[in-house]
Design a protein around this motif. Structure first.
Motif, PDB file in Angstrom:
ATOM      1  N   TYR A 152      11.795  37.082 -14.066  1.00  0.00           N
ATOM      2  CA  TYR A 152      11.210  36.416 -15.223  1.00  0.00           C
ATOM      3  C   TYR A 152      12.295  35.858 -16.146  1.00  0.00           C
ATOM      4  O   TYR A 152      13.405  36.396 -16.209  1.00  0.00           O
ATOM      5  N   PRO A 153      11.984  34.793 -16.881  1.00  0.00           N
ATOM      6  CA  PRO A 153      13.004  34.185 -17.754  1.00  0.00           C
ATOM      7  C   PRO A 153      13.310  35.013 -18.988  1.00  0.00           C
ATOM      8  O   PRO A 153      14.318  34.783 -19.651  1.00  0.00           O
ATOM      9  N   ARG A 154      12.461  35.979 -19.313  1.00  0.00           N
ATOM     10  CA  ARG A 154      12.680  36.781 -20.517  1.00  0.00           C
ATOM     11  C   ARG A 154      12.308  38.237 -20.250  1.00  0.00           C
ATOM     12  O   ARG A 154      11.533  38.542 -19.341  1.00  0.00           O
ATOM     13  N   MET A 155      12.868  39.119 -21.050  1.00  0.00           N
ATOM     14  CA  MET A 155      12.536  40.529 -20.956  1.00  0.00           C
ATOM     15  C   MET A 155      11.182  40.788 -21.602  1.00  0.00           C
ATOM     16  O   MET A 155      10.750  40.074 -22.499  1.00  0.00           O
ATOM     17  N   ASP A 156      10.529  41.844 -21.136  1.00  0.00           N
ATOM     18  CA  ASP A 156       9.259  42.249 -21.724  1.00  0.00           C
ATOM     19  C   ASP A 156       9.140  43.766 -21.612  1.00  0.00           C
ATOM     20  O   ASP A 156      10.038  44.426 -21.071  1.00  0.00           O
ATOM     21  N   PHE A 157       8.017  44.301 -22.088  1.00  0.00           N
ATOM     22  CA  PHE A 157       7.794  45.739 -22.053  1.00  0.00           C
ATOM     23  C   PHE A 157       6.482  46.009 -21.341  1.00  0.00           C
ATOM     24  O   PHE A 157       5.451  45.436 -21.682  1.00  0.00           O
ATOM     25  N   ASP A 158       6.538  46.891 -20.334  1.00  0.00           N
ATOM     26  CA  ASP A 158       5.368  47.164 -19.505  1.00  0.00           C
ATOM     27  C   ASP A 158       4.618  48.381 -20.023  1.00  0.00           C
ATOM     28  O   ASP A 158       5.223  49.413 -20.340  1.00  0.00           O
ATOM     29  N   LEU A 159       3.307  48.264 -20.100  1.00  0.00           N
ATOM     30  CA  LEU A 159       2.451  49.384 -20.459  1.00  0.00           C
ATOM     31  C   LEU A 159       2.271  50.296 -19.251  1.00  0.00           C
ATOM     32  O   LEU A 159       2.445  49.853 -18.112  1.00  0.00           O
ATOM     33  N   PRO A 160       1.945  51.562 -19.413  1.00  0.00           N
ATOM     34  CA  PRO A 160       1.640  52.218 -20.684  1.00  0.00           C
ATOM     35  C   PRO A 160       2.852  52.859 -21.359  1.00  0.00           C
ATOM     36  O   PRO A 160       2.733  53.369 -22.460  1.00  0.00           O
ATOM     37  N   TYR A 161       4.042  52.838 -20.689  1.00  0.00           N
ATOM     38  CA  TYR A 161       5.208  53.536 -21.240  1.00  0.00           C
ATOM     39  C   TYR A 161       6.107  52.616 -22.058  1.00  0.00           C
ATOM     40  O   TYR A 161       7.074  53.055 -22.638  1.00  0.00           O
ATOM     41  N   ARG A 162       5.812  51.323 -22.077  1.00  0.00           N
ATOM     42  CA  ARG A 162       6.650  50.310 -22.725  1.00  0.00           C
ATOM     43  C   ARG A 162       8.049  50.311 -22.125  1.00  0.00           C
ATOM     44  O   ARG A 162       9.055  50.255 -22.831  1.00  0.00           O
ATOM     45  N   ALA A 163       8.107  50.369 -20.811  1.00  0.00           N
ATOM     46  CA  ALA A 163       9.381  50.302 -20.109  1.00  0.00           C
ATOM     47  C   ALA A 163       9.863  48.854 -20.064  1.00  0.00           C
ATOM     48  O   ALA A 163       9.096  47.956 -19.705  1.00  0.00           O
ATOM     49  N   PRO A 164      11.112  48.585 -20.427  1.00  0.00           N
ATOM     50  CA  PRO A 164      11.607  47.205 -20.423  1.00  0.00           C
ATOM     51  C   PRO A 164      11.796  46.689 -18.996  1.00  0.00           C
ATOM     52  O   PRO A 164      12.190  47.429 -18.100  1.00  0.00           O
ATOM     53  N   PHE A 165      11.500  45.410 -18.791  1.00  0.00           N
ATOM     54  CA  PHE A 165      11.716  44.818 -17.472  1.00  0.00           C
ATOM     55  C   PHE A 165      11.968  43.326 -17.612  1.00  0.00           C
ATOM     56  O   PHE A 165      11.455  42.665 -18.509  1.00  0.00           O
ATOM     57  N   GLY A 166      12.792  42.814 -16.719  1.00  0.00           N
ATOM     58  CA  GLY A 166      13.003  41.383 -16.594  1.00  0.00           C
ATOM     59  C   GLY A 166      12.759  40.948 -15.166  1.00  0.00           C
ATOM     60  O   GLY A 166      12.801  39.759 -14.845  1.00  0.00           O
ATOM     61  N   GLN A 167      12.512  41.951 -14.315  1.00  0.00           N
ATOM     62  CA  GLN A 167      12.258  41.684 -12.899  1.00  0.00           C
ATOM     63  C   GLN A 167      11.402  42.805 -12.343  1.00  0.00           C
ATOM     64  O   GLN A 167      11.533  43.959 -12.739  1.00  0.00           O
ATOM     65  N   LYS A 168      10.517  42.444 -11.431  1.00  0.00           N
ATOM     66  CA  LYS A 168       9.727  43.430 -10.696  1.00  0.00           C
ATOM     67  C   LYS A 168      10.064  43.308  -9.219  1.00  0.00           C
ATOM     68  O   LYS A 168      10.021  42.213  -8.663  1.00  0.00           O
ATOM     69  N   ARG A 169      10.425  44.421  -8.612  1.00  0.00           N
ATOM     70  CA  ARG A 169      10.724  44.440  -7.180  1.00  0.00           C
ATOM     71  C   ARG A 169       9.632  45.219  -6.464  1.00  0.00           C
ATOM     72  O   ARG A 169       9.293  46.335  -6.861  1.00  0.00           O
ATOM     73  N   GLU A 170       9.103  44.622  -5.395  1.00  0.00           N
ATOM     74  CA  GLU A 170       7.978  45.204  -4.688  1.00  0.00           C
ATOM     75  C   GLU A 170       8.274  45.250  -3.191  1.00  0.00           C
ATOM     76  O   GLU A 170       8.793  44.290  -2.621  1.00  0.00           O
ATOM     77  N   ARG A 171       7.945  46.382  -2.581  1.00  0.00           N
ATOM     78  CA  ARG A 171       8.141  46.539  -1.136  1.00  0.00           C
ATOM     79  C   ARG A 171       6.803  46.350  -0.436  1.00  0.00           C
ATOM     80  O   ARG A 171       5.779  46.935  -0.827  1.00  0.00           O
ATOM     81  N   PHE A 172       6.830  45.546   0.625  1.00  0.00           N
ATOM     82  CA  PHE A 172       5.599  45.160   1.307  1.00  0.00           C
ATOM     83  C   PHE A 172       5.600  45.603   2.761  1.00  0.00           C
ATOM     84  O   PHE A 172       6.654  45.663   3.416  1.00  0.00           O
ATOM     85  N   ARG A 173       4.393  45.893   3.230  1.00  0.00           N
ATOM     86  CA  ARG A 173       4.096  45.985   4.652  1.00  0.00           C
ATOM     87  C   ARG A 173       3.253  44.764   4.978  1.00  0.00           C
ATOM     88  O   ARG A 173       2.175  44.577   4.401  1.00  0.00           O
ATOM     89  N   LEU A 174       3.729  43.916   5.882  1.00  0.00           N
ATOM     90  CA  LEU A 174       3.083  42.623   6.138  1.00  0.00           C
ATOM     91  C   LEU A 174       2.838  42.456   7.628  1.00  0.00           C
ATOM     92  O   LEU A 174       3.746  42.631   8.442  1.00  0.00           O
ATOM     93  N   GLU A 175       1.611  42.117   7.984  1.00  0.00           N
ATOM     94  CA  GLU A 175       1.256  41.802   9.371  1.00  0.00           C
ATOM     95  C   GLU A 175       0.955  40.312   9.445  1.00  0.00           C
ATOM     96  O   GLU A 175      -0.087  39.849   8.967  1.00  0.00           O
ATOM     97  N   CYS A 176       1.884  39.574  10.033  1.00  0.00           N
ATOM     98  CA  CYS A 176       1.766  38.117  10.058  1.00  0.00           C
ATOM     99  C   CYS A 176       0.603  37.652  10.922  1.00  0.00           C
ATOM    100  O   CYS A 176      -0.059  36.649  10.598  1.00  0.00           O
ATOM    101  N   GLN A 177       0.337  38.360  12.018  1.00  0.00           N
ATOM    102  CA  GLN A 177      -0.724  37.931  12.928  1.00  0.00           C
ATOM    103  C   GLN A 177      -2.105  38.099  12.311  1.00  0.00           C
ATOM    104  O   GLN A 177      -2.959  37.209  12.395  1.00  0.00           O
TER     105      GLN A 177
END
Length: 329
Positions: A152-177
């Motif tokens: 993201y271009p700017r920092m923000d605070f995530d609820l419910p703990y108000r943890a600061p973040f400027g990026q979210k990293r997510e791990r995926f399981r993906l089945e292309c077929q």
């Protein structure tokens, strides 16, 4: 949630011994490494250990004898070092504890593995970059596993703990077929590359079909992952960018343009003070957009004409929740 057993009595002994030197004498760690919790960020590795009713998240340095406790998830809820249920900075551990955590086989392998190779998948009009770590793409049981990110271009605070973040990293399981996916874990990352919040669903992660209700960021990410190594190598390399920082209370100053517009409007004084607002709209999680309802309690701030807001989510999550800022006119 699928777990990997750690049968390392020596590790537990080192962790217990480290507690007697300095820092918190009651702090000891052990348990099982939680699958899909391992996240490599530059020269650091973050991961979670489950020990009975507790799951603790750590970060270790691959190049130094350093480690930190990030937060603990208990049956009763989240706890950050020192600050408890609200966000607090990570706590550095003693050297023996750092050595013990770094000695875990999975952590050692993660430190020896290739560094992440983040590539840009697309740039959204709002300034969000969708990214894929092409070094993390792996095949297991006919499915792809990989890390994606939203920068993201700017920092923000995530609820419910108000943890600061400027990026979210997510791990995926993906089945292309079959065109299906599951988000098995996800973490909030601050402007210095530190994990501040997270969720690990593992094998319990809900499977979703890729369809017309899947948002464009996810569709672009999955297309890049299924496109093969050659196409992924052709994607532009992601260059980290500076991020604007919000007020730590989630408030920003009233702009001169707004002040001038209010002055020109000639509105009469408000007949009553606004104390509560109910918001209805949509929110997005796991690539799906669903309805949401929020109740906002409003209280005056020290700044003239500015109010603080407290939001209560009807679904109890608060991730990617609507945020509001209310001006007194």
């Amino acid at each position: 949630m699928k777990l990997i057993h750690i049968t390392a009595c020596a590790v537990a002994a080192l962790l217990a011994a480290g507690c007697a030197s300095r820092g918190n004498p009651s702090m000891s760690f052990g348990g099982k490494l939680v699958e899909h919790s391992l996240l490599r960020i530059d020269d650091h590795v973050s991961f979670a250990l489950e020990d009975g009713p507790e799951t603790r998240n750590f970060t270790v340095s691959c190049d130094a004898e350093q480690a930190w406790l990030l937060y603990t998830d208990l049956r009763t809820g989240r706890s950050y070092p020192v600050t408890g249920p609200r966000f607090g900075v990570r706590k550095e551990l003693v050297e023996r504890q750092a050595q013990a955590l770094k000695a875990l086989p999975e952590v050692e392998r993660a430190c020896r593995a290739a560094r992440p190779d983040w590539r840009e998948v697309q740039r959204s009009p709002d300034g969000t970059f969708t990214l894929i770590d092409i070094a993390s793409v792996d095949t297991s049981d006919g499915a792809l596993f990989f890390w994606g990110a939203f920068d993201y271009p700017r920092m923000d605070f995530d609820l419910p703990y108000r943890a600061p973040f400027g990026q979210k990293r997510e791990r995926f399981r993906l089945e292309c077929q079959t065109k299906s996916y599951a988000q098995v874990s996800g973490f909030d990352i601050d402007e210095r590359g530190r994990v501040t919040d997270g969720r690990i669903d593992g094998a319990k992660a809900k499977s979703n079909a890729i369809g017309t209700d899947t948002n464009s960021d996810y569709q672009a990410l999955f297309k890049a992952a299924c496109g093969g190594a050659s196409a992924a190598q052709a994607l532009p390399v992601f260059a980290p960018r500076a991020k604007s920082m919000p007020d730590p209370r989630g408030l920003t100053a009233l702009s001169p343009e707004v002040t001038a517009a209010v002055s020109r409007s000639g509105l009469p004084p408000a007949p009553k003070r606004l104390k509560r607002v109910v918001l209805e709209g949509t929110w997005t999680r796991d690539g799906k957009t669903t309805p949401t309802r929020s109740e906002v309690q409003i209280e005056p701030d020290a700044t003239a004409s500015l109010f603080r807001t407290r939001t209560r989510e009807a679904d109890g999550h608060g991730v990617n929740s609507p945020r509001s800022q209310v001006w007194l006119i």
